[in-house]
Design a protein around this motif. Structure first.
Motif, PDB file in Angstrom:
ATOM      1  N   THR A  24     -10.407  -4.987  -2.441  1.00  0.00           N
ATOM      2  CA  THR A  24     -11.547  -4.578  -2.831  1.00  0.00           C
ATOM      3  C   THR A  24     -11.777  -4.187  -4.409  1.00  0.00           C
ATOM      4  OG1 THR A  24     -11.755  -3.385  -0.719  1.00  0.00           O
ATOM      5  CG2 THR A  24     -13.585  -2.948  -2.383  1.00  0.00           C
ATOM      6  N   ASN A  25     -12.797  -4.957  -4.930  1.00  0.00           N
ATOM      7  CA  ASN A  25     -13.118  -4.499  -6.439  1.00  0.00           C
ATOM      8  C   ASN A  25     -13.940  -3.701  -6.582  1.00  0.00           C
ATOM      9  OD1 ASN A  25     -11.487  -6.817  -7.822  1.00  0.00           O
ATOM     10  ND2 ASN A  25     -12.792  -8.282  -7.251  1.00  0.00           N
ATOM     11  N   ASP A  26     -13.555  -2.692  -7.484  1.00  0.00           N
ATOM     12  CA  ASP A  26     -14.617  -1.727  -7.795  1.00  0.00           C
ATOM     13  C   ASP A  26     -14.409  -1.217  -9.357  1.00  0.00           C
ATOM     14  OD1 ASP A  26     -12.389   0.167  -8.040  1.00  0.00           O
ATOM     15  OD2 ASP A  26     -12.977   0.912  -6.005  1.00  0.00           O
ATOM     16  N   GLU A  27     -15.273  -0.433  -9.837  1.00  0.00           N
ATOM     17  CA  GLU A  27     -15.108   0.041 -11.299  1.00  0.00           C
ATOM     18  C   GLU A  27     -13.815   0.570 -11.810  1.00  0.00           C
ATOM     19  OE1 GLU A  27     -16.299   3.592  -8.809  1.00  0.00           O
ATOM     20  OE2 GLU A  27     -17.216   1.686  -9.208  1.00  0.00           O
ATOM     21  N   LEU A  28     -12.879   1.187 -10.849  1.00  0.00           N
ATOM     22  CA  LEU A  28     -11.648   1.604 -11.166  1.00  0.00           C
ATOM     23  C   LEU A  28     -10.579   0.420 -11.210  1.00  0.00           C
ATOM     24  CD1 LEU A  28     -11.524   4.710  -8.946  1.00  0.00           C
ATOM     25  CD2 LEU A  28     -11.962   4.742 -11.546  1.00  0.00           C
ATOM     26  N   GLY A  29     -10.878  -0.757 -10.785  1.00  0.00           N
ATOM     27  CA  GLY A  29      -9.845  -1.816 -10.538  1.00  0.00           C
ATOM     28  C   GLY A  29      -9.856  -2.473  -9.145  1.00  0.00           C
ATOM     29  N   ILE A  30      -8.719  -3.042  -8.946  1.00  0.00           N
ATOM     30  CA  ILE A  30      -8.742  -3.765  -7.554  1.00  0.00           C
ATOM     31  C   ILE A  30      -7.753  -2.596  -6.465  1.00  0.00           C
ATOM     32  CG2 ILE A  30      -7.967  -5.714  -6.531  1.00  0.00           C
ATOM     33  CD1 ILE A  30      -8.071  -7.202  -9.038  1.00  0.00           C
ATOM     34  N   THR A  31      -8.363  -2.217  -5.238  1.00  0.00           N
ATOM     35  CA  THR A  31      -7.833  -1.647  -4.362  1.00  0.00           C
ATOM     36  C   THR A  31      -7.117  -2.535  -3.216  1.00  0.00           C
ATOM     37  OG1 THR A  31      -9.243   0.192  -4.749  1.00  0.00           O
ATOM     38  CG2 THR A  31      -7.889   0.136  -2.678  1.00  0.00           C
ATOM     39  N   VAL A  32      -5.822  -2.757  -3.274  1.00  0.00           N
ATOM     40  CA  VAL A  32      -4.939  -3.555  -2.160  1.00  0.00           C
ATOM     41  C   VAL A  32      -4.413  -2.571  -1.202  1.00  0.00           C
ATOM     42  CG1 VAL A  32      -3.255  -5.016  -1.932  1.00  0.00           C
ATOM     43  CG2 VAL A  32      -4.236  -4.813  -4.252  1.00  0.00           C
ATOM     44  N   SER A  33      -4.936  -2.993   0.017  1.00  0.00           N
ATOM     45  CA  SER A  33      -4.603  -2.555   1.249  1.00  0.00           C
ATOM     46  C   SER A  33      -3.783  -3.296   2.038  1.00  0.00           C
ATOM     47  CB  SER A  33      -5.900  -2.134   2.163  1.00  0.00           C
ATOM     48  OG  SER A  33      -7.085  -1.477   1.539  1.00  0.00           O
ATOM     49  N   PHE A  34      -2.575  -2.644   2.286  1.00  0.00           N
ATOM     50  CA  PHE A  34      -1.699  -3.253   3.200  1.00  0.00           C
ATOM     51  C   PHE A  34      -0.873  -2.644   4.242  1.00  0.00           C
ATOM     52  CE2 PHE A  34      -0.108  -1.396  -0.793  1.00  0.00           C
ATOM     53  CZ  PHE A  34       1.003  -0.666  -0.274  1.00  0.00           C
ATOM     54  N   THR A  35       0.183  -3.052   4.996  1.00  0.00           N
ATOM     55  CA  THR A  35       0.892  -2.454   6.083  1.00  0.00           C
ATOM     56  C   THR A  35       2.146  -2.605   5.527  1.00  0.00           C
ATOM     57  OG1 THR A  35      -0.672  -3.107   7.785  1.00  0.00           O
ATOM     58  CG2 THR A  35       1.385  -2.434   8.438  1.00  0.00           C
ATOM     59  N   CYS A  36       2.831  -1.270   5.416  1.00  0.00           N
ATOM     60  CA  CYS A  36       4.097  -1.101   4.890  1.00  0.00           C
ATOM     61  C   CYS A  36       5.099  -1.562   6.186  1.00  0.00           C
ATOM     62  CB  CYS A  36       4.544   0.528   4.619  1.00  0.00           C
ATOM     63  SG  CYS A  36       6.161   0.827   4.475  1.00  0.00           S
ATOM     64  N   TRP A  37       6.134  -1.656   5.804  1.00  0.00           N
ATOM     65  CA  TRP A  37       7.515  -2.202   6.788  1.00  0.00           C
ATOM     66  C   TRP A  37       7.461  -1.208   7.866  1.00  0.00           C
ATOM     67  CZ3 TRP A  37       8.842  -7.105   6.890  1.00  0.00           C
ATOM     68  CH2 TRP A  37       8.985  -7.903   5.770  1.00  0.00           C
ATOM     69  N   CYS A  38       7.190   0.014   7.701  1.00  0.00           N
ATOM     70  CA  CYS A  38       7.437   0.940   8.532  1.00  0.00           C
ATOM     71  C   CYS A  38       6.018   1.238   9.636  1.00  0.00           C
ATOM     72  CB  CYS A  38       7.564   2.413   7.938  1.00  0.00           C
ATOM     73  SG  CYS A  38       6.128   3.305   7.237  1.00  0.00           S
ATOM     74  N   GLY A  39       4.904   0.360   9.243  1.00  0.00           N
ATOM     75  CA  GLY A  39       3.905   0.166  10.082  1.00  0.00           C
ATOM     76  C   GLY A  39       2.758   1.376   9.534  1.00  0.00           C
ATOM     77  N   SER A  40       2.974   1.981   8.446  1.00  0.00           N
ATOM     78  CA  SER A  40       1.860   2.925   7.837  1.00  0.00           C
ATOM     79  C   SER A  40       0.990   1.986   7.066  1.00  0.00           C
ATOM     80  CB  SER A  40       2.353   3.824   7.006  1.00  0.00           C
ATOM     81  OG  SER A  40       1.644   4.614   6.163  1.00  0.00           O
ATOM     82  N   GLU A  41      -0.273   2.417   7.368  1.00  0.00           N
ATOM     83  CA  GLU A  41      -1.434   1.909   6.456  1.00  0.00           C
ATOM     84  C   GLU A  41      -1.333   2.362   5.126  1.00  0.00           C
ATOM     85  OE1 GLU A  41      -3.470  -0.857   7.123  1.00  0.00           O
ATOM     86  OE2 GLU A  41      -2.216  -1.045   8.908  1.00  0.00           O
ATOM     87  N   GLN A  42      -1.144   1.497   3.779  1.00  0.00           N
ATOM     88  CA  GLN A  42      -1.220   1.981   2.678  1.00  0.00           C
ATOM     89  C   GLN A  42      -2.257   1.418   1.689  1.00  0.00           C
ATOM     90  OE1 GLN A  42       1.744   4.281   1.265  1.00  0.00           O
ATOM     91  NE2 GLN A  42       1.282   4.839   3.301  1.00  0.00           N
ATOM     92  N   THR A  43      -2.479   1.867   0.507  1.00  0.00           N
ATOM     93  CA  THR A  43      -3.285   1.239  -0.426  1.00  0.00           C
ATOM     94  C   THR A  43      -2.568   1.598  -1.910  1.00  0.00           C
ATOM     95  OG1 THR A  43      -4.539   3.172  -0.812  1.00  0.00           O
ATOM     96  CG2 THR A  43      -5.411   1.741   0.743  1.00  0.00           C
TER      97      THR A  43
END
Length: 59
Positions: A24-43
């Motif tokens: 997601t692009n916004d005024e702060l930069g690009i927020t990348v959402s992803f799933t860690c190898w442990c299964g946790s949702e991270q950004t």
């Protein structure tokens, strides 16, 4: 591919494009959402607007 320190499993892991769920692009930069190898949702925030603390070394 990028390196990320997970807040759930407390490990630094390489994150591959197949783990990315959104960008997601916004005024702060690009927020990348992803799933860690442990299964946790991270950004993570990246891009031109992101502020990253970097060590400066005097030459």
């Amino acid at each position: 591919m990028f390196s990320h320190h997970c807040t759930a499993c407390d490990r630094t892991q390489l994150i591959f494009t197949s783990q990315v769920t959104a960008m997601t692009n916004d005024e702060l930069g690009i927020t990348v959402s992803f799933t860690c190898w442990c299964g946790s949702e991270q950004t993570t925030l990246t891009g031109k607007g992101a502020r990253v603390a970097r060590a400066l070394v005097a030459a």
